[in-house]
Design an enzyme around this catalytic site. Sequence first.
Site, PDB file in Angstrom:
ATOM      1  N   SER A  50     -14.513 -19.645   0.924  1.00 25.41           N
ATOM      2  CA  SER A  50     -15.146 -18.361   1.232  1.00 25.41           C
ATOM      3  C   SER A  50     -16.570 -18.416   0.698  1.00 25.41           C
ATOM      4  O   SER A  50     -17.337 -19.294   1.099  1.00 25.41           O
ATOM      5  CB  SER A  50     -14.331 -17.209   0.631  1.00 25.41           C
ATOM      6  OG  SER A  50     -14.873 -15.954   1.022  1.00 25.41           O
ATOM      7  N   HIS A  77     -14.311 -18.084   5.498  1.00 25.29           N
ATOM      8  CA  HIS A  77     -14.525 -16.680   5.820  1.00 25.29           C
ATOM      9  C   HIS A  77     -15.950 -16.486   6.324  1.00 25.29           C
ATOM     10  O   HIS A  77     -16.912 -16.858   5.658  1.00 25.29           O
ATOM     11  CB  HIS A  77     -14.278 -15.803   4.588  1.00 25.29           C
ATOM     12  CG  HIS A  77     -12.871 -15.891   4.090  1.00 25.29           C
ATOM     13  ND1 HIS A  77     -12.527 -15.622   2.783  1.00 25.29           N
ATOM     14  CD2 HIS A  77     -11.717 -16.222   4.726  1.00 25.29           C
ATOM     15  CE1 HIS A  77     -11.223 -15.775   2.628  1.00 25.29           C
ATOM     16  NE2 HIS A  77     -10.715 -16.146   3.800  1.00 25.29           N
ATOM     17  N   ASP A 170      -7.220 -15.210  -1.138  1.00 26.03           N
ATOM     18  CA  ASP A 170      -6.712 -15.824   0.087  1.00 26.03           C
ATOM     19  C   ASP A 170      -6.339 -17.280  -0.179  1.00 26.03           C
ATOM     20  O   ASP A 170      -7.079 -18.016  -0.829  1.00 26.03           O
ATOM     21  CB  ASP A 170      -7.765 -15.745   1.188  1.00 26.03           C
ATOM     22  CG  ASP A 170      -7.212 -16.128   2.552  1.00 26.03           C
ATOM     23  OD1 ASP A 170      -5.990 -15.978   2.760  1.00 26.03           O
ATOM     24  OD2 ASP A 170      -8.006 -16.574   3.405  1.00 26.03           O
TER      25      ASP A 170
END
Length: 231
Positions: A50, A77, A170
């Site tokens: 991310s 992401h 995540d």
Amino acid sequence: MLSSGERNEWVWDHQCSVANEGEKLIATEDHPRESAHFRSAFDIVAIAASAGGLKALSEVLSALPGNFPATIAVVQHLDPRHRSLMADILSRCTPLKVKQAEEGDLVHPATTYIAPPNRHLLVNPDGTLSLSQSELVHFVRPSADLLFESVAASFKDRAIAVVLTGTGSDGSMGVRAIKKMGGTVIVQDEKSAEFFGMPGAAMQTGAVDFVLPLADIPNALISLVTKEEVA
């Protein structure tokens, strides 16, 4: 005018282009790019990142050989409002083939598939890719958890999950699935991670096999996939 995310991608595009041109002039005896053919102990490496992920992914992929004998699937992401240049940028950093994943793609070794913005990326047992716009998981889409869970179900003990820099948690559910099915889990260590939220959450599951500095992750992947011993 470029958004902040697009500016970051442009900067890394330029740096990767320069690095890749320099790399062509250097003999790489430790990791030959095309000359050797490796025997694969794993079929797929699933990578999640991310915040700070573009830099980390660039460093990992740039150090892998062009004949790396496993598929690589990546969830990074991204801002869903903008077209991503990530596949183009990363392709300039690595001898591997890099492409944005498309529905129905049949995965191949030495190829990196990037989840497109605002789509979950799943790998099916028949080696094809599926893209989904189903609901967000932990407020994100694409979701590392869904990628890892699909890889665990499809490839079992022949799957590796890698969690790189990023905020949030995540991937933490997905690494449990990888470990439960006999796969291997690697996370980036706190010292080298720009953001330790995702690696830290993965570590807290107790399902992690290796905690490594970013610079050591490519060698670990090469060693694992080609059946060498990892220290």
